[in-house]
Design a protein around this motif. Structure first.
Motif, PDB file in Angstrom:
ATOM      1  N   CYS A  58       0.829  -1.201   0.000  1.00  0.00           N
ATOM      2  CA  CYS A  58       0.000   0.000   0.000  1.00  0.00           C
ATOM      3  C   CYS A  58       0.863   1.249   0.000  1.00  0.00           C
ATOM      4  CB  CYS A  58      -0.982  -0.019   1.164  1.00  0.00           C
ATOM      5  SG  CYS A  58      -0.285  -0.583   2.703  1.00  0.00           S
ATOM      6  N   SER A  59       1.956   1.198  -0.778  1.00  0.00           N
ATOM      7  CA  SER A  59       2.778   2.387  -0.994  1.00  0.00           C
ATOM      8  C   SER A  59       3.565   2.136  -2.272  1.00  0.00           C
ATOM      9  CB  SER A  59       3.743   2.579   0.179  1.00  0.00           C
ATOM     10  OG  SER A  59       4.753   1.601   0.143  1.00  0.00           O
ATOM     11  N   ALA A  60       4.368   3.099  -2.688  1.00  0.00           N
ATOM     12  CA  ALA A  60       5.216   2.877  -3.866  1.00  0.00           C
ATOM     13  C   ALA A  60       6.216   1.751  -3.538  1.00  0.00           C
ATOM     14  CB  ALA A  60       5.960   4.155  -4.208  1.00  0.00           C
ATOM     15  N   PRO A  61       6.614   0.955  -4.527  1.00  0.00           N
ATOM     16  CA  PRO A  61       7.557  -0.134  -4.241  1.00  0.00           C
ATOM     17  C   PRO A  61       8.991   0.371  -4.092  1.00  0.00           C
ATOM     18  CG  PRO A  61       6.925  -0.167  -6.547  1.00  0.00           C
ATOM     19  CD  PRO A  61       6.150   0.940  -5.914  1.00  0.00           C
ATOM     20  N   ALA A  62       9.196   1.363  -3.249  1.00  0.00           N
ATOM     21  CA  ALA A  62      10.523   1.955  -3.058  1.00  0.00           C
ATOM     22  C   ALA A  62      11.356   1.106  -2.094  1.00  0.00           C
ATOM     23  CB  ALA A  62      10.347   3.368  -2.540  1.00  0.00           C
ATOM     24  N   ALA A  63      12.515   1.608  -1.688  1.00  0.00           N
ATOM     25  CA  ALA A  63      13.425   0.834  -0.840  1.00  0.00           C
ATOM     26  C   ALA A  63      12.770   0.442   0.491  1.00  0.00           C
ATOM     27  CB  ALA A  63      14.687   1.642  -0.571  1.00  0.00           C
TER      28      ALA A  63
END
Ligand SMILES: *[C@@H]1O[C@H](CO)[C@@H](O)[C@H](O)[C@H]1NC(C)=O
Ligand SMILES: *[C@@H]1O[C@H](CO)[C@@H](O)[C@H](O)[C@H]1NC(C)=O
Length: 513
Positions: free
Chosen positions: A79-84
């Motif tokens: 449920c967020s950007a697939p960032a680090a």
């Protein structure tokens, strides 16, 4: 390239583990058959007399009794950007994965599972602003196929930039990466042609090959002796029964294999293809942007000419943080596909905002923005991959694949440890993907880490500390050999040294490589 043999004791224990699971699976199937255990799923009605049940393969037995056995949910929604660092929704199942319940909690974790190789799947940045502008100009959908009125100027711009990036004459882009393979192979080969396919090729390549009607023969993974043997055999014997020569021979390989972390031995394949007059289809889904000193894939990595590869295929779903796929090559090839490929004539074209995201990120990778952001991302990914792999090797895990690959598979073997690894890592704040049969051989279940330019040293060190701790807890440090010391070529080392100074102040490199 490292492929350490499975230790004998581990192999035996793994087989025993699966044997127990299979015995219990059969016992439970028996109970279900007599309605002694509830069956939550929609069940196949008792087959009519003389009919064969629709689902009876080992794979459905495996899914029912092995894969769905646990309370964990493998396919965790994010449920967020697939960032680090990203957020996962915590959910569990109490009926073998037929339904899921949300706990309402969000878990903040280190993301080692997304194919976000260059970190472009981030929600902010110049390229996001440009894509947003594209939405305001073109809307979201294109509502037609490329061949009708679904080509916008951004598609043309993307295709000429891509041709420059790939160093080929011409390119064609598609709205879906999977369909790029499954719909274009049938436009290239047909009955009377032979496909030589690497045994670990992706499902999209396998589907495309089957749809084409060509004869498919499998060669051992990255094994040039086996490939040459099959090529010779094909030339010598021709088609079965008629013994007529094959119309075409197409060798299908991938750049980086996403389950194995291996890199295709491209120079040898090119030499073989030239010697036996076969064509090469190269799928760079996991290598474009992710390997090579300029991030231009395996031709860049090996220093081969892209013109020696007949069909350069790749996707925008990973390194570019967008969607879709492409094919590059000679102009005549692209003109043919433009008319004949089902994913060009019948499928709706790529949304303009995705085309803009790819244009913007590709320009960054090519350093056309002049701010060094792209080259830094490429170098950072290369550094991160080598560092992470070298540290895991040192800790004593069995790690597969090439030292330069951004995909790092860690072997877990025993089915119980696969579950435990995923669960223990998650509870410590590290999310990764575990894979088993049928994506891997049944005893070679593994965790697969995907490195990213979005990771920094401290994030990686935190992840490594978690893996180290879980590794001791589960006793999965199976490796018996010392990590190879000098598997880096001189040019590789120069490359890392040049960039590691840029990226990290402390030079920890000599320590680990
Ligand atoms: C990127 O472009 C800038 C400005 O043109 C230049 O100074 C820099 O050296 C380039 N970087 C690479 C790696 O080529
Ligand atoms: C590393 O990345 C994390 C998460 O993305 C961030 O919170 C942290 O500040 C970064 N550390 C450094 C030294 O840049």
């Amino acid at each position: 390239e490292s492929f350490e043999e499975t230790p004998l004791l581990v192999a035996i224990l793994t087989y025993i583990g699966y044997a127990i699971l299979i015995i219990f699976g059969h016992a439970r199937d028996f109970l279900r058959k007599w309605n002694l255990e509830p069956v939550p799923r929609a069940q196949e009605p008792k087959p009519e007399k003389g009919w064969v049940p629709l689902y009876q393969s080992f794979e459905s037995f495996y899914t029912r009794n092995l894969y769905r056995r646990v309370r964990d949910c493998w396919n965790r929604p994010i449920c967020s950007a697939p960032a680090a660092i990203f957020k996962l929704m915590e959910r569990y199942t109490s009926d073998q994965g037929w339904t899921f319940k949300y706990t309402g909690r969000e878990l903040e974790c280190i993301n080692m599972g997304s194919y976000n190789y260059l970190g472009f799947a981030q929600p902010t940045g110049s390229f996001i602003d440009q894509s947003e502008e594209a939405v305001h100009r073109y809307g979201l959908g294109v509502c037609s196929s490329r061949l009708e009125i679904g080509s916008v100027d951004l598609h043309m711009e993307l295709e000429s930039l891509l041709a420059e990036f790939l160093e080929v004459d011409s390119t064609l882009t598609f709205g879906m990466g999977f369909a790029t393979n499954s719909m274009n192979i049938p436009a290239l080969v047909s009955k009377g042609c032979l496909i030589l396919s690497d045994e670990l090729n992706h499902a999209s390549l396998v589907l495309g090959s089957r749809l084409s009607g060509a004869t498919v023969r499998i060669f051992k993974h990255n094994d040039m002796v086996d490939l040459e043997c099959k090529l010779r055999d094909a030339l010598f014997h021709g088609q079965p029964r008629t013994f007529r020569p094959w119309k075409k021979i197409l060798i299908i390989v991938e750049g980086v294999y996403s389950m194995e972390g291996s890199i295709v031995r491209l120079p040898e394949i090119i030499a073989l293809a030239k010697k036996y007059k076969a064509y090469i289809y190269l799928d760079e889904a996991h290598s474009i942007g992710a390997v090579g000193p300029r991030g231009r894939g395996v031709t860049d990595y090996w220093g081969c000419s892209p013109r020696d590869v007949d069909i350069m295929m790749g996707t925008f779903t990973k390194s570019f943080g967008a969607v879709g796929g492409y094919i590059g090559g000679k102009k005549s090839l692209i003109d043919h596909l433009r008319l004949r490929s089902h994913s060009c004539t019948y499928a709706v074209s790529m949304p303009a905002l995705a085309a803009q995201q790819i244009i913007s990120t590709m320009r960054i990778i090519m350093n056309k923005t002049g701010d060094d952001d792209g080259p830094r991302r490429v170098a950072k990914l290369a550094w991160n991959s080598r560092y992470f792999r070298a540290r895991l090797n040192k800790m004593g895990f069995i790690i597969y694949g090439n030292v330069n690959s951004p995909v790092v598979p860690l072997l877990l073997f025993c089915p119980a440890k696969v579950t435990a690894f995923s669960r223990e890592c998650l509870s410590r704040g590290l999310a990764t993907v575990v894979v088993g049969f049928p994506a891997t051989p049944i005893i070679e279940a593994r965790a697969r880490f995907c490195l990213s330019a979005a990771h920094n040293r401290s994030t990686l060190d935190r992840a490594l500390a978690i893996i180290d701790e879980v590794g001791d807890l589960l006793r999965i440090k199976y490796s018996t050999k010392q990590p190879p010391l000098s598997s880096h070529s001189e040019c590789d080392l120069q490359f890392i040294k040049r960039f590691s100074k840029h990226i990290y102040t402390s030079n920890v490199l000599e320590h680990f490589l």
